[in-house]
Motif scaffolding. Structure first.
Motif, PDB file in Angstrom:
ATOM      1  N   GLU A   1      22.687  81.333  29.531  1.00  0.00           N
ATOM      2  CA  GLU A   1      23.195  82.167  29.646  1.00  0.00           C
ATOM      3  C   GLU A   1      24.655  82.349  29.591  1.00  0.00           C
ATOM      4  O   GLU A   1      25.283  80.967  29.586  1.00  0.00           O
ATOM      5  N   PRO A   2      25.971  83.079  29.388  1.00  0.00           N
ATOM      6  CA  PRO A   2      27.208  82.349  28.654  1.00  0.00           C
ATOM      7  C   PRO A   2      28.393  81.744  29.535  1.00  0.00           C
ATOM      8  O   PRO A   2      28.487  80.515  29.747  1.00  0.00           O
ATOM      9  N   ALA A   3      27.607  81.802  31.462  1.00  0.00           N
ATOM     10  CA  ALA A   3      28.513  81.254  31.838  1.00  0.00           C
ATOM     11  C   ALA A   3      27.819  79.514  32.335  1.00  0.00           C
ATOM     12  O   ALA A   3      28.989  78.848  32.593  1.00  0.00           O
ATOM     13  N   ALA A   4      26.841  79.639  31.705  1.00  0.00           N
ATOM     14  CA  ALA A   4      26.120  77.900  31.516  1.00  0.00           C
ATOM     15  C   ALA A   4      26.275  76.851  29.866  1.00  0.00           C
ATOM     16  O   ALA A   4      26.667  76.170  29.428  1.00  0.00           O
ATOM     17  N   TRP A   5      26.944  78.558  29.201  1.00  0.00           N
ATOM     18  CA  TRP A   5      26.985  78.234  27.846  1.00  0.00           C
ATOM     19  C   TRP A   5      28.227  77.112  27.565  1.00  0.00           C
ATOM     20  O   TRP A   5      27.881  75.806  26.812  1.00  0.00           O
ATOM     21  N   PRO A   6      29.278  77.233  27.595  1.00  0.00           N
ATOM     22  CA  PRO A   6      30.431  76.030  27.950  1.00  0.00           C
ATOM     23  C   PRO A   6      29.879  74.531  28.489  1.00  0.00           C
ATOM     24  O   PRO A   6      30.111  73.410  27.254  1.00  0.00           O
ATOM     25  N   SER A   7      29.082  74.477  29.068  1.00  0.00           N
ATOM     26  CA  SER A   7      29.235  73.043  29.737  1.00  0.00           C
ATOM     27  C   SER A   7      27.880  72.530  29.120  1.00  0.00           C
ATOM     28  O   SER A   7      27.818  71.572  28.680  1.00  0.00           O
ATOM     29  N   LEU A   8      26.653  73.688  28.398  1.00  0.00           N
ATOM     30  CA  LEU A   8      25.459  72.985  27.612  1.00  0.00           C
ATOM     31  C   LEU A   8      26.240  72.619  26.718  1.00  0.00           C
ATOM     32  O   LEU A   8      26.234  71.282  25.753  1.00  0.00           O
ATOM     33  N   CYS A   9      27.357  73.500  25.494  1.00  0.00           N
ATOM     34  CA  CYS A   9      28.233  72.664  24.746  1.00  0.00           C
ATOM     35  C   CYS A   9      28.645  71.354  24.477  1.00  0.00           C
ATOM     36  O   CYS A   9      28.767  70.675  23.946  1.00  0.00           O
ATOM     37  N   ARG A  10      28.839  71.101  25.969  1.00  0.00           N
ATOM     38  CA  ARG A  10      29.683  69.278  26.107  1.00  0.00           C
ATOM     39  C   ARG A  10      28.987  68.979  26.694  1.00  0.00           C
ATOM     40  O   ARG A  10      29.185  67.398  25.996  1.00  0.00           O
ATOM     41  N   LEU A  11      27.997  68.932  26.978  1.00  0.00           N
ATOM     42  CA  LEU A  11      26.699  67.967  27.141  1.00  0.00           C
ATOM     43  C   LEU A  11      26.099  67.448  25.931  1.00  0.00           C
ATOM     44  O   LEU A  11      25.703  66.563  25.814  1.00  0.00           O
ATOM     45  N   ALA A  12      26.259  68.391  25.002  1.00  0.00           N
ATOM     46  CA  ALA A  12      25.417  68.010  23.740  1.00  0.00           C
ATOM     47  C   ALA A  12      26.391  67.646  22.799  1.00  0.00           C
ATOM     48  O   ALA A  12      25.937  66.582  22.348  1.00  0.00           O
ATOM     49  N   ARG A  13      27.682  67.704  23.226  1.00  0.00           N
ATOM     50  CA  ARG A  13      28.952  67.020  22.004  1.00  0.00           C
ATOM     51  C   ARG A  13      28.926  65.855  22.647  1.00  0.00           C
ATOM     52  O   ARG A  13      28.468  64.520  22.109  1.00  0.00           O
TER      53      ARG A  13
END
Length: 382
Positions: free
Chosen positions: A144-156
């Motif tokens: 979901e868009p709301a969860a996307w920034p945190s997923l990107c940070r976790l992946a990074r």
């Protein structure tokens, strides 16, 4: 685009229903689609290559313009590896307890739709190459868009420690079969935002893919570095804008013939009654093999060079065809569907008759139907 002419098979070959795949049609479709793509073409061979044989479709597509392969499950991906295919393969629909370790050991890339999946990959398959999957408007798979920034940070964060490598970002358009639908512009916009957000988190995904078959043919703005094409490889254009080559033919032999009087009811429920004296031919194929059961009085097959109507309900194993006064004999072969070049119905015809997608028709044929490809011993069955 290639054309395939269906020839009447030898009676000795008419043992039962036969499904024949023409790799030349897949090759022609791949070349056309690769020519439309602004980047690379990923050949999607999920659902056993849309019912055409995943390995056959994959090998053909890779030889004619595709550069990578896509499937849903890890099992589908490993089957391609077991067949000797070494091109990049992406698997994008798995539960959190999937066998990610085997996938990574086989060089399969994985789509990650949320933090739980990413953590599962990190725990069981460190070093994986992943594509972060963003929901761009379907409310099904993807973050979901709301969860996307945190997923990107976790992946990074995981990437910094060498536990994962983010090589791609992916999404899917909800209404690409209707090119002017406003949801497509919204999906493109959301995907562009998702890529910017990933880059802002420090990720550098080299592969970005949003377009499937319909958008590949109609929407160059959605192409990015790669397009994912599955349905188009076997002849389906969901947008209805481009003529592709159907790659599948289905035949069945006549097992018996009977003459009936006017007023004779046929099949379960007596949904059809002969309006005149006529001849009925019985085919040994039914809904257990993938034909729709409820016949609305429109379905036809090609027999003795003419379209013949299917009458009565399709049974589990049997279909009845009205051949009028034609002296059809047992052992002659009917063409239920094919490329249409010989007058036979196409998968699109069957889809229209039963108000379903061509995808549903092509992926529905069961294991009792013998399978082959053009150039094999089953050629005469097509």
């Amino acid at each position: 685009m290639t054309t395939t002419t269906l020839t009447r098979p030898r009676v000795s070959d008419a043992a039962g229903p036969r499904l024949l795949v023409d790799p030349a049609a897949v090759a022609a479709n791949t070349r056309l689609l690769a020519g439309r793509a602004r980047g690379d073409l990923m050949a999607v061979v999920k659902a056993d290559g849309f019912g055409h044989g995943a390995v056959t479709v994959a090998r053909t597509a890779l030889a004619h313009g595709a550069t990578s392969l896509g499937v849903t499950t890890v099992a589908e991906a490993l089957a391609l590896r077991d067949a000797g295919l070494r091109a990049p393969v992406l698997s994008w629909l798995n539960p959190v307890d999937a066998d990610f370790a085997s996938a990574v050991a086989a060089g399969v890339e994985l789509a990650v739709p949320d933090a739980a999946h990413l953590r599962a990959v990190l725990d069981t398959a460190p070093g994986a190459r992943v594509h972060l999957h963003l929901d761009t408007g379907l409310a099904r798979d993807g973050a979901e868009p709301a969860a996307w920034p945190s997923l990107c940070r976790l992946a990074r964060s995981a990437e910094r420690t060498g536990r994962v490598r983010v090589v791609g970002v992916m999404g899917h358009l909800a209404c690409a079969d209707r090119p002017r639908h406003p949801a497509n512009a919204e999906g493109r916009s959301r995907f562009a935002w998702g890529v910017r957000t990933a880059r802002a988190a420090g990720l550098r995904p080299s592969v970005r893919h949003l377009a499937a078959t319909a958008a590949t043919l109609t929407d160059p703005r959605s192409h990015h570095t790669t397009v994912r094409v599955g349905a188009g490889l076997v002849g389906i254009d969901p947008s209805g804008t481009t003529r592709l080559a159907w790659a599948m033919s289905l035949t069945a032999p006549v097992v018996s013939v009977r003459r009936v009087r006017a007023g004779t009811p046929v099949g379960y429920g007596h949904t059809w009654t002969a309006p005149r004296a006529t001849t009925l031919a019985l085919l040994p194929v039914g809904y257990a093999d993938g034909l729709p059961r409820a016949v609305p009085g429109r379905a036809e097959v090609l027999l003795r060079g003419r379209r013949r109507p299917v009458v009565g309900r399709v049974s589990m194993d049997q279909t009845v065809v009205d051949v009028g006064d034609e002296p059809v004999r047992p052992g002659e072969v009917a063409v239920l569907l094919g490329p249409g070049t010989g007058g036979e119905p196409t998968p699109e015809d069957w889809a229209d008759w039963f108000d379903v997608l061509p995808h549903e028709v092509l992926t529905g044929f069961g294991p009792r139907v013998a399978r082959g490809t053009v150039g094999t011993s089953l050629r005469d069955a097509g």
